[in-house]
Structures are given as structure tokens and as C-alpha cells.
Design a protein around this motif. Structure first.
Motif: not given
Length: 210
Positions: A112, A128, A130, A132, A159
């Protein structure tokens, strides 16, 4: 940019795409990328936003595929509450890893950080984020028992690129940063001093056949 003529793009209910979207797509097409990364348009999803453009990429070493991914640019002229903007970038990145590396408990955090670090290293403003990070292992038995165990890392993320002049984000640089992420997952060295994100994953599996 009718969908029937332009792979990767959709027109939406209003007919021709608005100028900010067209400008953002043209910037993607004009981006200069590393020669090891092959990028081409691919059909875009039709239900995520009124307008969308998609690219797929592979990191190549000769005929071998080191990593692959997909990047989708979404645009909703009316804005989107979850995006906090009118554009959104969505990505999937995949690569094969050595099983022992896939077992590293810090691997998801490292992967990440590669994404956010790649964007930050290119001086991009975004919001923003986000996503996985998934690791999966395959073990073979019976008639397939001679195959070595295989592990894969997969990054799914999105994003909001900050919009600039005329409401158009710097999509070309976002694409370059995304390719930095692909190269790093593939185990390639940085394209230039200072281009690396955070850390480098050692002992990546060698080239994989496509």
C-alpha cells in the motif's frame, strides 16, 4: 469518442463526452512511459460512471510478463459524494512473488505504501484513497504435484486526482506514477534517482510466462 470506435471509452447518456474528460483522456494517451511497460486501451466498465476510459498494462522482460494491471479513469460531471470530486482513478495490479515473501506479515502495508508513495514521489495531489492488498498461495497435488507453489500479490485501489486548470486532473502524471507502482511490484529498479516510493521488495519471483 463513440464507444464503438474508441476502445476503452464510453460516451454516457449525454452523447459526446465533456471537454474535461476528453482532455484527461488525451493526456493519458500522450504520457511518456518506461519502455519495459506495454500499455494499451481496453474496454471500460459501463456502470461505474457516466464516462470511463480504461488501460491495461504489462511489465515485460523480453517475452516474459513480470506484472500486469488495469487503470480506469471515471468521470461524473455532476460530482460524486464518495469521490469528493468529478474524477476517480481505479486500479488493479498483480504480480507473482516467492511464497516466503508472500508470508511476510508486513507485505500488505509495504504494497500500500508503494501506491501512495508513487503518487507522492511524482508530486501529485490526491484524496480519498481506498483499497485492498490481497495475497494468495497455490499448492499443487496429484498430477500437478511437480509444479512449485506459487504466490500472488494483488492491489486493488482507487483515489481522487485533484483537478487543475479547467477542472482537468493531471492524468498523464498519475499514469506515470501508476507505472512506477507496476515497475516496483515487478521488481524493476527506479526509472531515475528519487523515483522509488518507499521500500523495495527483495527476492521477487523471476519472469513468468504470459
Amino acid at each position: 469518442m463513440d464507444e464503438s470506435k474508441e476502445a476503452g471509452s464510453t460516451t454516457g447518456p449525454g452523447g459526446a463526452p465533456p471537454l474535461p474528460f476528453r482532455s484527461a483522456v488525451e493526456a493519458l494517451r500522450g504520457a511518456r512511459l518506461r519502455p519495459q511497460i506495454e500499455v494499451e486501451p481496453t474496454p471500460a466498465p459501463k456502470r461505474l460512471a457516466p464516462y470511463a476510459y480504461a488501460l491495461e498494462a504489462a511489465v515485460m522482460d523480453g517475452e516474459e510478463d513480470l506484472a500486469d494491471g488495469r487503470l480506469v479513469l471515471l468521470h461524473d460531471p455532476a460530482g460524486h459524494d464518495a469521490w469528493h470530486g468529478t474524477f476517480r482513478l481505479v486500479t488493479l495490479v498483480r504480480a507473482e512473488l516467492e511464497p516466503e515473501m508472500a508470508a511476510d506479515p508486513l507485505l500488505p502495508d509495504v504494497c500500500w505504501s508503494w501506491l501512495t508513495g508513487a503518487l507522492t514521489a511524482r508530486g501529485l495531489a490526491f484524496g480519498e484513497p481506498s483499497g485492498t492488498v490481497t495475497r494468495a498461495s497455490s499448492h499443487y497435488f496429484g498430477g500437478l504435484s511437480e509444479r512449485p507453489a506459487a504466490s500472488q500479490i494483488e492491489i486493488r485501489a482507487s483515489w481522487t486526482p485533484r483537478e487543475g486548470l479547467g477542472g482537468v486532473p493531471d492524468t498523464a502524471t498519475h499514469l506515470v506514477a501508476w507505472c512506477d507502482l507496476l515497475a516496483q511490484v515487478a521488481g524493476l529498479p527506479p526509472a531515475a534517482p528519487g523515483d522509488a516510493s518507499v521500500v523495495t521488495l527483495p527476492q521477487r519471483r523471476g519472469p513468468q510466462s504470459r
